[in-house]
Design an enzyme around this catalytic site. Structure first.
Site, PDB file in Angstrom:
ATOM      1  N   HIS A 122      16.165 -24.890 -11.745  1.00 37.28           N
ATOM      2  CA  HIS A 122      16.068 -23.557 -11.117  1.00 37.28           C
ATOM      3  C   HIS A 122      17.159 -23.361 -10.119  1.00 37.28           C
ATOM      4  O   HIS A 122      17.496 -24.394  -9.588  1.00 37.28           O
ATOM      5  CB  HIS A 122      14.644 -23.457 -10.545  1.00 37.28           C
ATOM      6  N   ASP A 199      11.482 -31.418  -7.947  1.00 38.07           N
ATOM      7  CA  ASP A 199      11.032 -30.090  -7.838  1.00 38.07           C
ATOM      8  C   ASP A 199       9.744 -29.619  -8.548  1.00 38.07           C
ATOM      9  O   ASP A 199       9.869 -29.721 -10.156  1.00 38.07           O
ATOM     10  CB  ASP A 199      12.120 -29.126  -8.463  1.00 38.07           C
ATOM     11  N   GLN A 202       6.799 -26.291 -10.999  1.00 41.32           N
ATOM     12  CA  GLN A 202       5.987 -25.876 -12.504  1.00 41.32           C
ATOM     13  C   GLN A 202       4.972 -27.052 -12.841  1.00 41.32           C
ATOM     14  O   GLN A 202       4.651 -26.996 -13.868  1.00 41.32           O
ATOM     15  CB  GLN A 202       7.318 -25.549 -13.342  1.00 41.32           C
ATOM     16  N   LYS A 225       2.364 -20.771  -6.761  1.00 38.52           N
ATOM     17  CA  LYS A 225       2.007 -20.904  -8.308  1.00 38.52           C
ATOM     18  C   LYS A 225       1.062 -21.632  -8.647  1.00 38.52           C
ATOM     19  O   LYS A 225       0.639 -22.140  -9.715  1.00 38.52           O
ATOM     20  CB  LYS A 225       3.541 -21.644  -8.508  1.00 38.52           C
ATOM     21  N   CYS A 363      15.978 -17.221 -13.339  1.00 36.64           N
ATOM     22  CA  CYS A 363      16.674 -17.944 -12.144  1.00 36.64           C
ATOM     23  C   CYS A 363      17.133 -19.472 -12.748  1.00 36.64           C
ATOM     24  O   CYS A 363      17.111 -20.304 -12.043  1.00 36.64           O
ATOM     25  CB  CYS A 363      15.660 -18.332 -10.892  1.00 36.64           C
TER      26      CYS A 363
HETATM   27  N1  PLP Z   1      11.471 -24.398  -8.872  1.00 34.96           N
HETATM   28  C1  PLP Z   1      10.934 -23.973 -10.057  1.00 34.96           C
HETATM   29  C2  PLP Z   1      11.028 -24.960 -11.191  1.00 34.96           C
HETATM   30  C3  PLP Z   1      10.597 -22.780 -10.192  1.00 34.96           C
HETATM   31  O1  PLP Z   1       9.957 -22.337 -11.297  1.00 34.96           O
HETATM   32  C4  PLP Z   1      10.444 -21.790  -9.128  1.00 34.96           C
HETATM   33  C5  PLP Z   1      10.051 -20.346  -9.388  1.00 34.96           C
HETATM   34  O2  PLP Z   1      10.200 -19.850 -10.309  1.00 34.96           O
HETATM   35  C6  PLP Z   1      11.180 -22.322  -7.747  1.00 34.96           C
HETATM   36  C7  PLP Z   1      11.583 -23.659  -7.944  1.00 34.96           C
HETATM   37  C8  PLP Z   1      11.171 -21.470  -6.590  1.00 34.96           C
HETATM   38  O3  PLP Z   1       9.787 -21.302  -6.221  1.00 34.96           O
HETATM   39  P1  PLP Z   1       9.636 -20.428  -5.006  1.00 34.96           P
HETATM   40  O4  PLP Z   1      10.245 -18.889  -5.478  1.00 34.96           O
HETATM   41  O5  PLP Z   1       8.189 -20.494  -4.963  1.00 34.96           O
HETATM   42  O6  PLP Z   1      10.210 -20.703  -3.709  1.00 34.96           O
END
Ligand code: PLP
Length: 404
Positions: A122, A199, A202, A225, A363
């Site tokens: 992401h 990270d 997900q 999430k 993203c």
């Molecule tokens: N990392 C992953 C794999 C994600 O799917 C997301 C959000 O879609 C993020 C990071 C970023 O999360 P946030 O927007 O809640 O900071």
């Protein structure tokens, strides 16, 4: 055991209609819906406890502080950290990754040092490293993947050298659904003396996470999430590493003493929590984690795996469907395109049928470049989705396909 009808009653939004059709919410990868207990706990705290935490001698402030620090303990248990000193509250995964890139970069990286990320990250696990690259001249190395969306482990191992300082990798891809073998990746990195950040945006909503079992050095996730409120997230870090990192932001709460000559910083985890924390949201997050824990993360995983395999089978029967992400270890996310129809058109038409999916690059533009596409349609499942909803979704996709 897993009473889906009863579970759905906990989420009032699921019974609303859009365009006179019952909502089918399949955008859980972007954010999840909230059970009543989460919203109620937050409302109750505003109505009957609200006071700023940590600094007050008065009753309400102490009660709010107890709730806030109790939430930290709930998070600690949820990810099985050793100590609450290792649980830093942030605004979400994005802020966790920015904190990490900034502070780790300050402490441990200089020009020419390297961080390893993967093709399927992401943007929040790419751009913070690029900012560090601009500031310090670090090098970003990228683990490639195969066409099924699995990281190439041999290539991963080749990326290590004496300048490698950190691996930072997604536990689960938000586009492909691939569950990366982070435990093995961490073990290998540790053999090379390199720490690993995961990270977990997900993974935390879908499967049990144990940071000690993974031996992750850092682990980030977002409250919204995992059925909690927006505006709160977590950075877990091993205490001995967090101790060595400098603060990310300055202000109240994160200091011990301040004078114009010299300021000393607060102990962990407060050193990283400048300003008034979103203590109402941490209460909501703790309630959400209690909620999913009561259902059982293993049960949630099994339920969603069933939905995902069923949806994959049904989609694969349809002509002209191209699915991105067919890894053996795959989570509750399905990205696809239909023939030459633009993903936005598919998403818009599905929306008119009451089906909420996400479209675009999610993203993850470097991943789109690897796949040679502009974007996909993405359906992502949550603990409350049903087989009937998958049927509605499949019928919707088929209808859209035939319209073109
Ligand atoms: N990392 C992953 C794999 C994600 O799917 C997301 C959000 O879609 C993020 C990071 C970023 O999360 P946030 O927007 O809640 O900071």
């Amino acid at each position: 055991m897993y009473d889906i009808a009863k579970i759905r009653e906990d989420f009032p939004i699921l019974s609303r209609e859009v365009y006179k059709r019952t909502l089918v919410y399949l955008d859980n990868g972007a954010t999840t819906q909230k059970p009543r207990v989460v919203v109620d706990a937050m409302t109750n705290e505003y109505y009957s406890v609200n006071a700023n935490v940590h600094r007050g001698v008065h009753f309400l402030s102490q009660q709010a502080t107890e709730l806030h620090e109790g939430s930290r303990e709930t998070v600690r248990k949820f990810v099985n950290a050793r100590s609450t000193n290792e649980i830093v509250f942030t605004r979400g995964t994005t802020e966790s990754m920015n904190l990490l890139a900034y502070s780790f970069g300050e402490a441990f990286m200089k020009e020419g040092d390297e961080v390893i990320v993967s093709t399927m990250e992401h943007h929040s696990n790419i751009v913070p490293w690029q900012l560090l690259q601009a500031r310090k001249g670090i090098v970003i190395r990228v683990i490639p993947m195969n066409d099924a969306g699995e990281l190439l482990m041999d290539e991963y191992k080749k990326l290590f050298n004496e300048r490698t300082r950190l691996v930072s990798v997604a536990h689960v891809s938000n586009v492909l659904g691939t569950i990366n073998p982070v435990k093995q990746m961490i073990a290998y990195a540790h053999e090379q003396g390199v720490p690993v950040a995961v990270d977990g945006a997900q993974s935390t909503p879908h499967m049990p996470v144990d940071v000690q079992d993974l031996d992750a050095d850092f682990f980030a996730f977002s409250g919204h999430k995992v059925y909690g409120p927006t505006g709160v997230g977590v950075l877990y870090g091993k205490e001995n590493l967090l101790e060595k990192l400098p603060p990310y932001q300055g202000g109240g709460e994160m200091i011990q003493r301040v004078s114009f000559e010299k300021t000393t910083f607060n102990e962990l985890p407060f050193k990283f929590e400048a300003g008034t924390p979103d203590y109402i949201a941490t209460t909501g997050l703790a309630k959400a984690l209690d909620y999913v824990s009561a259902l059982g993360m293993d049960n949630i995983y099994l339920h969603e795996q069933e939905l995902t395999s069923y949806a994959m089978q049904q989609l694969q029967l349809m002509p002209e469907i191209h699915i991105y992400g067919t890894a053996k270890e795959k989570d509750a996310v399905i990205s696809f395109n239909v023939g030459n129809i633009h993903h936005l058109d598919i998403g818009t038409l599905l929306d008119r049928l009451g089906i909420a999916v996400r479209t675009g690059h999610h993203c993850a533009e470097p991943l789109m470049q690897r796949l040679g596409i502009e974007g996909t349609v993405r359906a992502s499942f949550g603990l409350y989705n049903t087989k009937e909803e998958v049927d509605t979704f499949i019928a919707g996709v088929d209808r859209v396909r035939k319209m073109f």
